[in-house]
Design an enzyme around this catalytic site. Structure first.
Site, PDB file in Angstrom:
ATOM      1  N   HIS A  18      -3.349  38.890  82.374  1.00 36.19           N
ATOM      2  CA  HIS A  18      -2.004  39.041  82.950  1.00 36.19           C
ATOM      3  C   HIS A  18      -1.630  37.940  83.937  1.00 36.19           C
ATOM      4  O   HIS A  18      -0.480  37.838  84.321  1.00 36.19           O
ATOM      5  CB  HIS A  18      -1.856  40.394  83.645  1.00 36.19           C
ATOM      6  CG  HIS A  18      -2.488  40.438  85.000  1.00 36.19           C
ATOM      7  ND1 HIS A  18      -3.806  40.749  85.178  1.00 36.19           N
ATOM      8  CD2 HIS A  18      -1.994  40.177  86.229  1.00 36.19           C
ATOM      9  CE1 HIS A  18      -4.096  40.691  86.459  1.00 36.19           C
ATOM     10  NE2 HIS A  18      -3.022  40.332  87.119  1.00 36.19           N
TER      11      HIS A  18
HETATM   12  C1  UD1 Z   1       0.936  41.331  90.008  1.00 41.92           C
HETATM   13  C2  UD1 Z   1       0.298  40.511  91.139  1.00 41.92           C
HETATM   14  C3  UD1 Z   1      -1.163  40.263  90.843  1.00 41.92           C
HETATM   15  C4  UD1 Z   1      -1.889  41.567  90.510  1.00 41.92           C
HETATM   16  C5  UD1 Z   1      -1.137  42.282  89.376  1.00 41.92           C
HETATM   17  C6  UD1 Z   1      -1.769  43.598  89.022  1.00 41.92           C
HETATM   18  C7  UD1 Z   1       1.898  39.017  92.270  1.00 41.92           C
HETATM   19  C8  UD1 Z   1       2.352  37.612  92.443  1.00 41.92           C
HETATM   20  N1  UD1 Z   1       0.980  39.231  91.291  1.00 41.92           N
HETATM   21  O1  UD1 Z   1       0.927  40.528  88.847  1.00 41.92           O
HETATM   22  O2  UD1 Z   1      -1.764  39.693  91.994  1.00 41.92           O
HETATM   23  O3  UD1 Z   1      -3.213  41.276  90.087  1.00 41.92           O
HETATM   24  O4  UD1 Z   1       0.204  42.512  89.794  1.00 41.92           O
HETATM   25  O5  UD1 Z   1      -1.235  44.075  87.793  1.00 41.92           O
HETATM   26  O6  UD1 Z   1       2.346  39.881  92.973  1.00 41.92           O
HETATM   27  N2  UD1 Z   1       6.469  44.332  84.301  1.00 41.92           N
HETATM   28  C9  UD1 Z   1       6.957  45.392  83.559  1.00 41.92           C
HETATM   29  N3  UD1 Z   1       6.718  46.649  84.011  1.00 41.92           N
HETATM   30  C10 UD1 Z   1       6.052  46.905  85.149  1.00 41.92           C
HETATM   31  C11 UD1 Z   1       5.562  45.810  85.905  1.00 41.92           C
HETATM   32  C12 UD1 Z   1       5.769  44.542  85.462  1.00 41.92           C
HETATM   33  O7  UD1 Z   1       7.577  45.220  82.520  1.00 41.92           O
HETATM   34  O8  UD1 Z   1       5.857  48.081  85.502  1.00 41.92           O
HETATM   35  C13 UD1 Z   1       6.658  42.971  83.789  1.00 41.92           C
HETATM   36  C14 UD1 Z   1       7.906  42.325  84.277  1.00 41.92           C
HETATM   37  O9  UD1 Z   1       8.467  41.632  83.207  1.00 41.92           O
HETATM   38  C15 UD1 Z   1       7.432  41.349  85.310  1.00 41.92           C
HETATM   39  C16 UD1 Z   1       6.064  40.974  84.795  1.00 41.92           C
HETATM   40  O10 UD1 Z   1       5.572  42.155  84.179  1.00 41.92           O
HETATM   41  O11 UD1 Z   1       8.270  40.279  85.446  1.00 41.92           O
HETATM   42  C17 UD1 Z   1       5.078  40.537  85.825  1.00 41.92           C
HETATM   43  O12 UD1 Z   1       5.001  41.464  86.871  1.00 41.92           O
HETATM   44  P1  UD1 Z   1       4.721  40.945  88.369  1.00 41.92           P
HETATM   45  O13 UD1 Z   1       4.808  42.091  89.256  1.00 41.92           O
HETATM   46  O14 UD1 Z   1       5.558  39.769  88.631  1.00 41.92           O
HETATM   47  O15 UD1 Z   1       3.268  40.349  88.325  1.00 41.92           O
HETATM   48  P2  UD1 Z   1       1.937  40.834  87.673  1.00 41.92           P
HETATM   49  O16 UD1 Z   1       1.629  39.912  86.569  1.00 41.92           O
HETATM   50  O17 UD1 Z   1       1.924  42.293  87.374  1.00 41.92           O
END
Ligand code: UD1
Length: 379
Positions: free
Chosen positions: A221
């Site tokens: 991820h």
């Molecule tokens: C985030 C953290 C990372 C942690 C991880 C745990 C940051 C910069 N990164 O990464 O340190 O290890 O969480 O999982 O804060 N999305 C969904 N549904 C959700 C959540 C996310 O669709 O419930 C999608 C969205 O398109 C979003 C993308 O996932 O843009 C990434 O989510 P984001 O919270 O930016 O970062 P993670 O990759 O989850």
């Protein structure tokens, strides 16, 4: 009654908070919980509250996906008034996400002491968003709760020298904050508590028709592996190649899924022989899956540690790790972001030396953190 304010937002933070929330309650500390909404899908958020019996958040900011700046800004705007209204004695943040950064900044600007759980971790790679979040959060924190001695040493190199690890009742009037302490890893607390529960409750192996040690768990991820579709495609090709020799179960993070769906590549990957692509799973299901796996292939920080705690070999598809102890233990190997022959690499892996698990504490990190919070806010 002492009141503290906890900021949660991402999947691993819900899990870690289980241990500390319990310890705070036992210490008579009242906790107000704000959920930023960084993770919002049911299987990325609600499922952990239900399964671990976490109290529902007192406030939900519903921030959802956005650019880093927008996400952090929206969180700051929501957290500042909530903290100002509650007037907590301390604000607790976990790990290295945008929610961590926003919580720490909002509190520091209001002059509220910041408690950082999982402080002092460094990958020494500033191109990772998590590294920026860690460094900034540590430098505005008043109580830096480190999971390992290596994390304490990282902070000592950055000028933090008030180490209270071996002081049972530190006094902030004699030793002003910021304090650093090696308290151990709250994830070990949680894993030790739930390991048997997972074994008795999870039906994951039956549901997927898996036999113990006959499959590998894979997760990806991190932005460095998923932001670029070509990078992700090359990693998935390697994982599909591994799946030709041993079954691979891949609970897919929505970030990863979104990149693949955009390129119409999800179905192609999921239909490769030996690949079982599934939705993100709950904590107990993942714990049970990991505990019985032949190996783990991941770019997650948490999984590298869980692999060591569970005695399962791990291949990390990154160039560096903030959890060097897992590599020193012999159970984790950094295969880089362009690995080849994962099956061969896995064959040569043994489980990490269990002696290294002690480097993550004794499974009592949460109680130690709660005690330090009480000492910090007592004055
Ligand atoms: C985030 C953290 C990372 C942690 C991880 C745990 C940051 C910069 N990164 O990464 O340190 O290890 O969480 O999982 O804060 N999305 C969904 N549904 C959700 C959540 C996310 O669709 O419930 C999608 C969205 O398109 C979003 C993308 O996932 O843009 C990434 O989510 P984001 O919270 O930016 O970062 P993670 O990759 O989850």
């Amino acid at each position: 009654m002492i009141q503290v304010f906890t900021v949660l937002g991402a999947r691993p933070q819900f899990i870690k908070s289980w241990a500390l929330s319990r310890a705070l309650t036992s210490c008579g500390i009242q906790e107000f919980v704000a959920h930023t909404g960084q993770h919002y899908d049911d299987d990325m958020s609600e499922v952990f509250f239900r399964e671990l019996g976490l109290r529902p958040p007192d406030v939900h900011l519903n921030v959802r996906s956005a650019s880093h700046a927008q996400m952090t800004a929206r969180m700051l705007e929501g957290l500042e008034p909530a903290m100002r209204d509650r007037k907590p004695r301390a604000v607790i943040v976990y790990g290295d996400t945008n929610s961590t950064l926003a919580g720490a900044l909002a509190a520091a600007k209001l002059g509220i002491p910041v408690v950082h759980v999982e402080a002092g971790l460094r990958s020494f790679n500033r191109s990772m968003p998590e590294e920026v979040n860690r460094v900034v959060t540590d430098h505005v924190s008043d109580l830096l709760c480190c999971p390992t001695a290596a994390a304490v040493a990282n902070l000592a190199r950055e000028g933090f020298d008030h180490d209270v690890t071996s002081t049972s009742e530190p006094d902030v009037r004699q030793l002003p904050s910021p304090w650093i302490a090696n308290v151990g890893d709250v994830m070990l607390d949680v894993l030790r508590h739930f390991r048997e529960v997972a074994a008795s409750r999870s039906t994951m192996l039956d549901r997927l028709a898996l036999s113990p040690r006959q499959y590998v768990v894979a997760t990806l991820h991190r932005a460095e592996n998923t932001a670029d579709a070509e990078q992700l495609a090359s990693l998935l090709e390697e994982i599909a190649a591994l799946a030709r020799s041993i079954r691979v179960v891949f609970p897919m993070h929505p970030r990863t899924r979104a990149v693949l769906d955009g390129a119409d590549a999800y179905e192609r990957f999921a239909s490769q022989p030996g690949v079982t692509a599934i939705e993100p799973v709950s904590y107990l299901d993942l714990l049970h899956l990991n505990a019985n796996a032949r190996g783990i292939v991941t770019d997650s920080g948490g999984l590298q540690k869980e692999a060591l705690f569970l005695g399962v070999p791990c291949l990390t598809v990154r160039d560096e790790t903030e959890w060097a102890e897992t590599v020193e233990a012999g159970g984790n190997r950094l295969v880089g972001r362009r690995p080849s022959n994962l099956a061969g690499a896995l064959e040569h892996m043994t489980t990490g030396s269990s002696a290294f698990v002690d480097k993550f504490g004794a499974g009592d990190a949460a109680g130690r953190i709660a005690g330090l919070i009480r000492a910090l806010v007592r004055a």
